[in-house]
Design a protein around this motif. Sequence first.
Motif, mmCIF file in Angstrom:
data_model
loop_
_atom_site.group_PDB
_atom_site.id
_atom_site.type_symbol
_atom_site.label_atom_id
_atom_site.label_comp_id
_atom_site.label_asym_id
_atom_site.label_seq_id
_atom_site.Cartn_x
_atom_site.Cartn_y
_atom_site.Cartn_z
ATOM 1 N N ALA A 243 0.884 -1.251 0.103
ATOM 2 C CA ALA A 243 0.026 0.070 0.004
ATOM 3 C C ALA A 243 0.813 1.223 -0.007
ATOM 4 O O ALA A 243 0.668 2.268 -0.655
ATOM 5 C CB ALA A 243 -0.978 -0.017 1.215
ATOM 6 N N ARG A 244 2.098 1.237 0.808
ATOM 7 C CA ARG A 244 2.866 2.293 0.933
ATOM 8 C C ARG A 244 3.477 2.671 -0.426
ATOM 9 O O ARG A 244 3.613 3.803 -1.051
ATOM 10 C CB ARG A 244 3.951 2.205 1.706
ATOM 11 C CG ARG A 244 4.595 3.329 1.967
ATOM 12 C CD ARG A 244 5.826 3.022 3.480
ATOM 13 N NE ARG A 244 6.624 2.257 3.226
ATOM 14 C CZ ARG A 244 6.884 0.988 3.593
ATOM 15 N NH1 ARG A 244 6.000 0.699 4.485
ATOM 16 N NH2 ARG A 244 7.759 0.270 2.991
ATOM 17 N N LEU A 245 4.213 1.572 -1.068
ATOM 18 C CA LEU A 245 4.581 1.478 -2.449
ATOM 19 C C LEU A 245 3.539 2.175 -3.416
ATOM 20 O O LEU A 245 4.072 2.927 -4.248
ATOM 21 C CB LEU A 245 5.317 0.100 -3.170
ATOM 22 C CG LEU A 245 6.601 -0.123 -2.174
ATOM 23 C CD1 LEU A 245 6.796 -1.609 -2.423
ATOM 24 C CD2 LEU A 245 7.695 0.801 -2.177
ATOM 25 N N LEU A 246 2.481 1.752 -3.570
ATOM 26 C CA LEU A 246 1.325 2.281 -4.470
ATOM 27 C C LEU A 246 1.059 3.796 -4.263
ATOM 28 O O LEU A 246 0.936 4.195 -5.080
ATOM 29 C CB LEU A 246 0.145 1.311 -4.246
ATOM 30 C CG LEU A 246 -1.136 1.588 -5.046
ATOM 31 C CD1 LEU A 246 -0.758 1.319 -6.518
ATOM 32 C CD2 LEU A 246 -2.353 0.918 -4.779
ATOM 33 N N LYS A 247 0.995 4.059 -3.002
ATOM 34 C CA LYS A 247 0.777 5.444 -2.660
ATOM 35 C C LYS A 247 1.990 6.262 -3.106
ATOM 36 O O LYS A 247 1.651 7.244 -3.830
ATOM 37 C CB LYS A 247 0.604 5.800 -1.283
ATOM 38 C CG LYS A 247 0.054 7.195 -0.596
ATOM 39 C CD LYS A 247 -0.105 7.107 0.893
ATOM 40 C CE LYS A 247 -0.066 8.636 1.183
ATOM 41 N NZ LYS A 247 -0.256 8.759 2.525
ATOM 42 N N GLU A 248 2.921 5.814 -2.786
ATOM 43 C CA GLU A 248 4.323 6.527 -3.501
ATOM 44 C C GLU A 248 4.346 6.726 -4.987
ATOM 45 O O GLU A 248 4.522 7.803 -5.572
ATOM 46 C CB GLU A 248 5.518 6.017 -2.800
ATOM 47 C CG GLU A 248 5.939 6.070 -1.598
ATOM 48 C CD GLU A 248 6.918 5.143 -0.819
ATOM 49 O OE1 GLU A 248 7.659 4.493 -1.701
ATOM 50 O OE2 GLU A 248 7.093 5.261 0.275
ATOM 51 N N SER A 249 4.037 5.601 -5.563
ATOM 52 C CA SER A 249 3.966 5.637 -7.166
ATOM 53 C C SER A 249 2.952 6.648 -7.713
ATOM 54 O O SER A 249 3.153 7.482 -8.741
ATOM 55 C CB SER A 249 3.841 4.432 -7.570
ATOM 56 O OG SER A 249 2.563 3.824 -7.360
ATOM 57 N N GLN A 250 1.711 6.599 -6.918
ATOM 58 C CA GLN A 250 0.752 7.482 -7.269
ATOM 59 C C GLN A 250 1.006 9.018 -7.232
ATOM 60 O O GLN A 250 0.750 9.797 -7.869
ATOM 61 C CB GLN A 250 -0.526 7.275 -6.542
ATOM 62 C CG GLN A 250 -1.250 5.982 -7.090
ATOM 63 C CD GLN A 250 -2.370 5.788 -6.240
ATOM 64 O OE1 GLN A 250 -2.734 6.282 -5.034
ATOM 65 N NE2 GLN A 250 -3.205 4.763 -6.602
ATOM 66 N N GLU A 251 1.880 9.352 -6.112
ATOM 67 C CA GLU A 251 2.146 10.691 -5.732
ATOM 68 C C GLU A 251 3.430 11.080 -6.732
ATOM 69 O O GLU A 251 3.251 12.334 -7.272
ATOM 70 C CB GLU A 251 2.806 10.850 -4.359
ATOM 71 C CG GLU A 251 1.729 10.513 -3.452
ATOM 72 C CD GLU A 251 2.265 10.630 -1.795
ATOM 73 O OE1 GLU A 251 3.414 10.695 -1.530
ATOM 74 O OE2 GLU A 251 1.525 10.702 -0.801
ATOM 75 N N LEU A 252 4.277 9.929 -7.279
ATOM 76 C CA LEU A 252 5.092 10.281 -8.215
ATOM 77 C C LEU A 252 4.719 10.573 -9.574
ATOM 78 O O LEU A 252 4.942 11.629 -10.213
ATOM 79 C CB LEU A 252 6.103 9.120 -8.521
ATOM 80 C CG LEU A 252 7.276 9.194 -7.270
ATOM 81 C CD1 LEU A 252 8.036 7.956 -7.389
ATOM 82 C CD2 LEU A 252 8.198 10.291 -7.470
ATOM 83 N N GLY A 253 3.463 9.811 -9.895
ATOM 84 C CA GLY A 253 2.893 10.039 -10.916
ATOM 85 C C GLY A 253 2.129 11.505 -11.207
ATOM 86 O O GLY A 253 1.929 12.209 -12.145
#
Length: 176
Positions: free
Chosen positions: A163-173
Amino acid sequence: HQQKGVQLQEDAKRALPRISPVLQVEVVLYIHRQWLGSIWFIRDLEAAVKVRLAMSMEPKVLAPGEVAPTRMLYVVQRGKVMFNGRILSRGMVWGDDIILQDSRYCLPCLARAIVYTDLTQLSQAKLSEIVSTYPASRTSLRRSTVRLAFRRHIVVKAREKSARLLKESQELGKDQ
């Protein structure tokens, strides 16, 4: 009409004390062998504990669509239950979470009766009470509890990391 199975179980419990103690143990272990053997943390417990657990199971009937209370060990005697995406029928078991103390590691699934379903159930308190008087079984159950808690802890941490990695990748996007 739907209570017939429960009434037969209660009649059998009343008849059991009329036979010799050695035969009682054999009869109980034979009658309950399917579900006693299918629960991984009960398999290694002493025979006396298994007999006491089997005799402590309380009957329950669920109507179609009814949800079974959580934090109990259940054995389907008759009928069908949907649990965790699977259909459980006669002799099948769910609720091994009762050995866990931390509710974070319990499965978040509910069991719903598909048809009228006869169950037997065992509470965490009753399991603890029975096992507490048998040191070898208490040690075995503790070992099983640690093993299950460790496995569930790994799953919880993996989900948190995902979940943390998904959130970080969404923020980078969003930043790009």
